[in-house]
Scaffold this motif. Structure first.
Motif, PDB file in Angstrom:
ATOM      1  N   ASP A   1       0.866  -1.511  -0.075  1.00  0.00           N
ATOM      2  CA  ASP A   1      -0.091   0.088  -0.055  1.00  0.00           C
ATOM      3  C   ASP A   1       0.761   1.307  -0.095  1.00  0.00           C
ATOM      4  O   ASP A   1       1.973   1.281   0.573  1.00  0.00           O
ATOM      5  CB  ASP A   1      -1.002   0.036   1.309  1.00  0.00           C
ATOM      6  CG  ASP A   1      -2.118   1.063   1.125  1.00  0.00           C
ATOM      7  OD1 ASP A   1      -2.484   1.198  -0.380  1.00  0.00           O
ATOM      8  OD2 ASP A   1      -2.963   1.376   1.973  1.00  0.00           O
ATOM      9  N   GLY A   2       0.325   2.192  -0.498  1.00  0.00           N
ATOM     10  CA  GLY A   2       0.957   3.790  -0.479  1.00  0.00           C
ATOM     11  C   GLY A   2       0.265   4.694   0.109  1.00  0.00           C
ATOM     12  O   GLY A   2      -1.224   4.584   0.108  1.00  0.00           O
ATOM     13  N   SER A   3       0.579   5.640   0.623  1.00  0.00           N
ATOM     14  CA  SER A   3      -0.192   6.688   1.338  1.00  0.00           C
ATOM     15  C   SER A   3       0.648   8.078   1.093  1.00  0.00           C
ATOM     16  O   SER A   3       1.813   8.331   1.246  1.00  0.00           O
ATOM     17  CB  SER A   3      -0.107   6.344   2.662  1.00  0.00           C
ATOM     18  OG  SER A   3      -0.743   7.299   3.740  1.00  0.00           O
ATOM     19  N   LYS A   4      -0.162   9.147   1.130  1.00  0.00           N
ATOM     20  CA  LYS A   4       0.154  10.612   1.043  1.00  0.00           C
ATOM     21  C   LYS A   4      -0.843  11.374   1.985  1.00  0.00           C
ATOM     22  O   LYS A   4      -2.117  11.294   1.722  1.00  0.00           O
ATOM     23  CB  LYS A   4       0.222  11.125  -0.388  1.00  0.00           C
ATOM     24  CG  LYS A   4       0.839  12.566  -0.451  1.00  0.00           C
ATOM     25  CD  LYS A   4       1.264  13.016  -1.695  1.00  0.00           C
ATOM     26  CE  LYS A   4       1.989  14.151  -1.837  1.00  0.00           C
ATOM     27  NZ  LYS A   4       2.152  14.606  -3.119  1.00  0.00           N
ATOM     28  N   LEU A   5      -0.134  12.063   2.858  1.00  0.00           N
ATOM     29  CA  LEU A   5      -0.939  12.921   3.749  1.00  0.00           C
ATOM     30  C   LEU A   5      -0.158  13.993   4.259  1.00  0.00           C
ATOM     31  O   LEU A   5       0.933  13.811   4.727  1.00  0.00           O
ATOM     32  CB  LEU A   5      -1.150  12.228   5.000  1.00  0.00           C
ATOM     33  CG  LEU A   5      -2.231  12.763   5.971  1.00  0.00           C
ATOM     34  CD1 LEU A   5      -3.404  13.382   5.562  1.00  0.00           C
ATOM     35  CD2 LEU A   5      -2.506  12.039   7.178  1.00  0.00           C
ATOM     36  N   ALA A   6      -0.625  15.444   4.199  1.00  0.00           N
ATOM     37  CA  ALA A   6       0.034  16.544   4.640  1.00  0.00           C
ATOM     38  C   ALA A   6       1.548  16.484   3.979  1.00  0.00           C
ATOM     39  O   ALA A   6       2.478  16.762   4.905  1.00  0.00           O
ATOM     40  CB  ALA A   6       0.220  16.597   6.049  1.00  0.00           C
ATOM     41  N   GLU A   7       1.665  16.352   2.856  1.00  0.00           N
ATOM     42  CA  GLU A   7       2.758  16.273   2.067  1.00  0.00           C
ATOM     43  C   GLU A   7       3.933  15.368   2.774  1.00  0.00           C
ATOM     44  O   GLU A   7       5.235  15.799   2.663  1.00  0.00           O
ATOM     45  CB  GLU A   7       3.590  17.748   2.237  1.00  0.00           C
ATOM     46  CG  GLU A   7       2.963  18.715   1.165  1.00  0.00           C
ATOM     47  CD  GLU A   7       3.848  20.028   0.881  1.00  0.00           C
ATOM     48  OE1 GLU A   7       4.775  20.280   1.751  1.00  0.00           O
ATOM     49  OE2 GLU A   7       3.428  20.743  -0.078  1.00  0.00           O
ATOM     50  N   ARG A   8       3.384  14.192   3.295  1.00  0.00           N
ATOM     51  CA  ARG A   8       4.331  13.269   3.530  1.00  0.00           C
ATOM     52  C   ARG A   8       4.005  11.949   2.776  1.00  0.00           C
ATOM     53  O   ARG A   8       2.743  11.444   2.876  1.00  0.00           O
ATOM     54  CB  ARG A   8       4.399  12.858   5.244  1.00  0.00           C
ATOM     55  CG  ARG A   8       4.962  14.095   5.838  1.00  0.00           C
ATOM     56  CD  ARG A   8       5.042  13.760   7.525  1.00  0.00           C
ATOM     57  NE  ARG A   8       5.902  14.659   8.359  1.00  0.00           N
ATOM     58  CZ  ARG A   8       6.906  14.904   8.586  1.00  0.00           C
ATOM     59  NH1 ARG A   8       7.912  13.797   8.328  1.00  0.00           N
ATOM     60  NH2 ARG A   8       7.406  15.866   9.358  1.00  0.00           N
ATOM     61  N   VAL A   9       4.804  11.133   2.233  1.00  0.00           N
ATOM     62  CA  VAL A   9       4.468  10.063   1.395  1.00  0.00           C
ATOM     63  C   VAL A   9       4.997   8.796   2.005  1.00  0.00           C
ATOM     64  O   VAL A   9       6.344   8.745   2.579  1.00  0.00           O
ATOM     65  CB  VAL A   9       4.952  10.296  -0.093  1.00  0.00           C
ATOM     66  CG1 VAL A   9       4.619   9.182  -0.853  1.00  0.00           C
ATOM     67  CG2 VAL A   9       4.696  11.411  -0.362  1.00  0.00           C
ATOM     68  N   GLY A  10       4.451   7.680   2.238  1.00  0.00           N
ATOM     69  CA  GLY A  10       5.062   6.580   2.770  1.00  0.00           C
ATOM     70  C   GLY A  10       4.516   5.142   1.735  1.00  0.00           C
ATOM     71  O   GLY A  10       3.362   5.206   1.422  1.00  0.00           O
ATOM     72  N   LEU A  11       4.982   4.417   2.134  1.00  0.00           N
ATOM     73  CA  LEU A  11       4.710   2.790   1.512  1.00  0.00           C
ATOM     74  C   LEU A  11       4.861   1.696   2.636  1.00  0.00           C
ATOM     75  O   LEU A  11       5.655   1.828   3.625  1.00  0.00           O
ATOM     76  CB  LEU A  11       5.608   2.509   0.455  1.00  0.00           C
ATOM     77  CG  LEU A  11       7.150   2.372   0.724  1.00  0.00           C
ATOM     78  CD1 LEU A  11       7.615   0.943   0.841  1.00  0.00           C
ATOM     79  CD2 LEU A  11       7.574   3.036  -0.469  1.00  0.00           C
ATOM     80  N   GLY A  12       3.976   0.767   2.530  1.00  0.00           N
ATOM     81  CA  GLY A  12       4.130  -0.290   3.480  1.00  0.00           C
ATOM     82  C   GLY A  12       3.798  -1.798   2.636  1.00  0.00           C
ATOM     83  O   GLY A  12       3.213  -1.861   1.797  1.00  0.00           O
ATOM     84  N   ILE A  13       4.654  -2.667   3.339  1.00  0.00           N
ATOM     85  CA  ILE A  13       4.485  -4.072   2.876  1.00  0.00           C
ATOM     86  C   ILE A  13       4.174  -5.103   4.008  1.00  0.00           C
ATOM     87  O   ILE A  13       4.892  -4.795   5.041  1.00  0.00           O
ATOM     88  CB  ILE A  13       5.845  -4.404   1.985  1.00  0.00           C
ATOM     89  CG1 ILE A  13       6.117  -3.521   0.857  1.00  0.00           C
ATOM     90  CG2 ILE A  13       5.856  -5.697   1.584  1.00  0.00           C
ATOM     91  CD1 ILE A  13       7.323  -3.161   0.422  1.00  0.00           C
ATOM     92  N   TYR A  14       3.319  -5.899   3.814  1.00  0.00           N
ATOM     93  CA  TYR A  14       2.933  -6.835   5.062  1.00  0.00           C
ATOM     94  C   TYR A  14       2.950  -8.230   4.359  1.00  0.00           C
ATOM     95  O   TYR A  14       2.460  -8.639   3.327  1.00  0.00           O
ATOM     96  CB  TYR A  14       1.622  -6.428   5.766  1.00  0.00           C
ATOM     97  CG  TYR A  14       1.319  -7.609   6.745  1.00  0.00           C
ATOM     98  CD1 TYR A  14       2.010  -7.464   7.839  1.00  0.00           C
ATOM     99  CD2 TYR A  14       0.278  -8.287   6.436  1.00  0.00           C
ATOM    100  CE1 TYR A  14       1.524  -8.591   8.848  1.00  0.00           C
ATOM    101  CE2 TYR A  14       0.036  -9.449   7.160  1.00  0.00           C
ATOM    102  CZ  TYR A  14       0.503  -9.430   8.579  1.00  0.00           C
ATOM    103  OH  TYR A  14       0.205 -10.494   9.430  1.00  0.00           O
ATOM    104  N   SER A  15       3.531  -9.189   5.108  1.00  0.00           N
ATOM    105  CA  SER A  15       3.281 -10.705   4.980  1.00  0.00           C
ATOM    106  C   SER A  15       3.544 -11.429   6.163  1.00  0.00           C
ATOM    107  O   SER A  15       4.066 -10.529   7.288  1.00  0.00           O
ATOM    108  CB  SER A  15       4.307 -11.341   3.901  1.00  0.00           C
ATOM    109  OG  SER A  15       5.562 -11.250   4.583  1.00  0.00           O
ATOM    110  N   ARG A  16       3.365 -12.730   6.229  1.00  0.00           N
ATOM    111  CA  ARG A  16       3.209 -13.420   7.390  1.00  0.00           C
ATOM    112  C   ARG A  16       4.857 -13.347   7.929  1.00  0.00           C
ATOM    113  O   ARG A  16       4.948 -13.554   9.385  1.00  0.00           O
ATOM    114  CB  ARG A  16       2.979 -14.708   7.318  1.00  0.00           C
ATOM    115  CG  ARG A  16       1.369 -14.784   7.174  1.00  0.00           C
ATOM    116  CD  ARG A  16       1.096 -16.474   7.117  1.00  0.00           C
ATOM    117  NE  ARG A  16      -0.571 -16.620   6.887  1.00  0.00           N
ATOM    118  CZ  ARG A  16      -1.286 -17.633   6.700  1.00  0.00           C
ATOM    119  NH1 ARG A  16      -0.201 -18.668   6.863  1.00  0.00           N
ATOM    120  NH2 ARG A  16      -2.451 -17.697   6.685  1.00  0.00           N
TER     121      ARG A  16
END
Length: 352
Positions: free
Chosen positions: A98-113
């Motif tokens: 997933d990717g996310s952007k909020l208040a000029e901050r950008v992040g990404l996340g990866i999840y598995s077991r």
């Protein structure tokens, strides 16, 4: 704007050697003067042109996409997703991105077991770039089993199948898939449908916004969008601060105004709004008589004077509800029609 865009397009094709080119220096100088910003490092293209015709096509599982769309029943999606995993991907490492952007901050996340990853990206990056970066990182992180990468970004998954895509992260994903040992399948699922792994990736992307950055470079299209937004903001601020030009007294913002269907009427309105008309200025004068005088009042015949102040037209102003210069010259359909009718009845329309 044009200089910045051309510079970015040049830099994405140029291998970084630690030197600042002449074009970049000029672009940064202009951007600093106008908006107090400079170009971020530009992400280079992996290739220029389409992929080879013989390149392996990405494997996209359409089990969920075929039967569901956004805002569908979450319970049905969860049930169908579990059935697909059990039936076709029971031996796969499932990685949610997933990717996310909020208040000029950008992040990404990866999840598995077996793993959790999160990073930030430069503030100029878009959500698309964050989603693509997350999929790239998930795809290229080593795994012993076949891999299923699950994402709620249909646009990124579609881009991966496009052999001519120019996005750097998309090109890197396509390059990684050309490795003969790669056994990766991609699948789209609707966002926020209660799929545990997807929800966890969303949380990690939020954490990623405040985490160390994955890369300093920014894709070309993201920089161009950022430049447009910053330059528009700077221009809007300068427009609001400087109220001296006649048009800026009437028009408070830089938003687009709707033109009249009649070209002649629009020409008249535009001349009035800029304060330069044939009634107020002698366009052919070569001497010192550039500004015209009102024959009735003996004062400068400005747009404001003959529309609002000249007493000889007071009766017509009352009939057509011409009151103040601000309201009269606004981009309002009713006000514009009242003004045009006033000008025609006063015999001024053809003189503007």
């Amino acid at each position: 704007m044009t200089l910045g865009n051309r510079t970015v397009s040049y830099l994405e094709r140029t291998k970084e050697d630690g030197q600042t080119c002449f074009l970049e220096e000029n672009a940064n100088s202009a951007l600093t003067a106008v908006a107090n910003i400079q170009l971020p490092p530009v992400a280079g293209l992996h290739r220029i042109g389409p992929r080879s015709w013989s390149a392996k096509r990405p494997q996209i599982a359409k089990n969920i996409k075929t039967h569901f769309r956004k805002q569908c029943n979450p319970t049905e999606v969860q049930t169908a997703f579990r059935e697909v995993l059990n039936r076709k991907f029971s031996t796969h490492e499932v990685r949610y991105t997933d990717g996310s952007k909020l208040a000029e901050r950008v992040g990404l996340g990866i999840y598995s077991r077996t793993t959790e990853m999160y990073h930030s990206l430069p503030i100029q990056c878009s959500v698309f770039s964050a989603e693509a970066a997350a999929i790239f990182l998930a795809t290229t992180t080593p795994c012993d089993n076949p891999m299923l990468v699950v994402s709620d970004s249909d646009s990124v998954l579609s881009a991966i199948t496009n052999p001519s895509n120019r996005h750097p992260f998309i090109q890197k994903i396509q390059e990684a898939l050309e490795n003969p040992s790669t056994r990766t399948t991609f699948m789209w699922v609707p966002g926020h449908c209660g799929i545990l792994g997807n929800e966890r990736a969303d949380i990690l992307a939020g954490i990623g916004r405040n985490s160390p950055t994955l890369t300093r470079t920014v894709p070309r299209d993201d920089i161009k969008s950022w430049l447009k937004e910053r330059l528009w903001t700077a221009w809007s601020g300068a427009w609001r601060r400087n109220r001296e030009p006649f048009l800026r007294k009437i028009k408070n913002t830089t938003s687009t105004w709707q033109d009249q269907p009649s070209r002649r009427e629009q020409v008249v309105l535009s001349r009035l709004r800029t304060g330069h008309t044939r009634l107020s200025h002698d366009m052919g004068s070569t001497g010192g008589g550039f500004h015209r005088q009102c024959e009735t009042c003996g004062t400068r015949n400005t747009v404001e004077h003959f529309l609002i102040n000249c007493p000889i037209l007071e009766h017509l102003r009352t009939i057509h509800e011409i009151t103040s210069i601000d309201s009269t010259l606004q981009n309002d359909t009713v006000k514009e029609r009242q003004l045009i009718n006033f000008l025609k009845e006063a015999g001024l329309f053809t003189l503007i």
